[in-house]
Design an enzyme around this catalytic site. Sequence first.
Site, PDB file in Angstrom:
ATOM      1  N   GLU A  36      -3.911  -1.140   2.449  1.00  0.00           N
ATOM      2  CA  GLU A  36      -3.749  -0.808   3.339  1.00  0.00           C
ATOM      3  C   GLU A  36      -3.071  -1.404   4.677  1.00  0.00           C
ATOM      4  O   GLU A  36      -3.645  -2.882   3.222  1.00  0.00           O
ATOM      5  CB  GLU A  36      -4.980   0.462   4.205  1.00  0.00           C
ATOM      6  N   LYS A  50       2.635  -1.012   6.236  1.00  0.00           N
ATOM      7  CA  LYS A  50       2.336  -1.097   4.923  1.00  0.00           C
ATOM      8  C   LYS A  50       3.460  -1.404   4.547  1.00  0.00           C
ATOM      9  O   LYS A  50       3.381  -1.910   3.260  1.00  0.00           O
ATOM     10  CB  LYS A  50       1.987  -0.273   4.420  1.00  0.00           C
TER      11      LYS A  50
END
Length: 268
Positions: free
Chosen positions: A3, A59
């Site tokens: 993440e 991301k």
Amino acid sequence: MPELPEVEAVCRVVRRALKDRRIVFAEIFRKRICAPQTPSQFARAVAGRRFQSVERRGKNILIHLEGVTLWAHLRMTGDFYPVAVPRLTPPTAAAQFVLDNGRALVFDDPRGLGVLRAVKPAQWKRLLGTLGPDALSPEFTAERFAGLAKSSRAPIKLFLMDQRWVAGLGNIYAAEALFRARIDPRHCGAGLGRARLLRLHRAIVALLTNAVKSASLAYRRPGVFAEGETFRPAVYGREDRRCPACAGLIRRIVQGGRSTFFCPGCQS
DNA sequence: CTGCCCCTGTAA
DNA sequence: TTACAGGGGCAG
């Protein structure tokens, strides 16, 4: 996957490996990774290019080369790391970029769900246009967040994971942020008071800021994003274990097809 | 919204 | 053998 904090750590690795370097050529070991471009199209697009900078949004990783940008998404198991000897590429490597110093940058991805693509400015700008503000950028303000959440009827956990509203949170940090803000993941944004939304915004920023430090510190072994003391989830992956705050039992439910962990005692 | 898909590895 | 994995796109 990685993440936001882990992707940020990967970006730092990439930046260090590519600084002042030129990509001599690229090898694709898994053709899906660059689809719909063919491996040769992709390889041709990046070959010979000098590195300029690395940019991250949520991301997504943008590796700007002279004349073209390499868009990368790690998805679940993607990872970049440098290797000294390009011939000794591990079997899980999906692609490799051989550099002008004889070393190489490997894109490793056991599951092969990651994305590599050579894109022009119009394309990557369009891509960024679909994303909300990066969760650690100045654009991610409490006002903006509360305003958007206030008009959402989806469960707040799904709202947090939807990259169109805020970019960077995934399954783990969404759950951890909600725990920290003591909010039930099943509530919808529209049903939450302003004070609680502001508390959630603060929790997200604090959690991720701290996690970036841990992830960067912990980043050493390829494919391992955090180990040891650096990553201690309060609720994630801890079904039926005790809540660190109230000692009640942590529950697991399914939302949007993914596991959500939370403490029914603390989170209402 | 749910379910399925992409793929491979690992644990129960 | 099955379920599940830190992601996301798609169809229904």
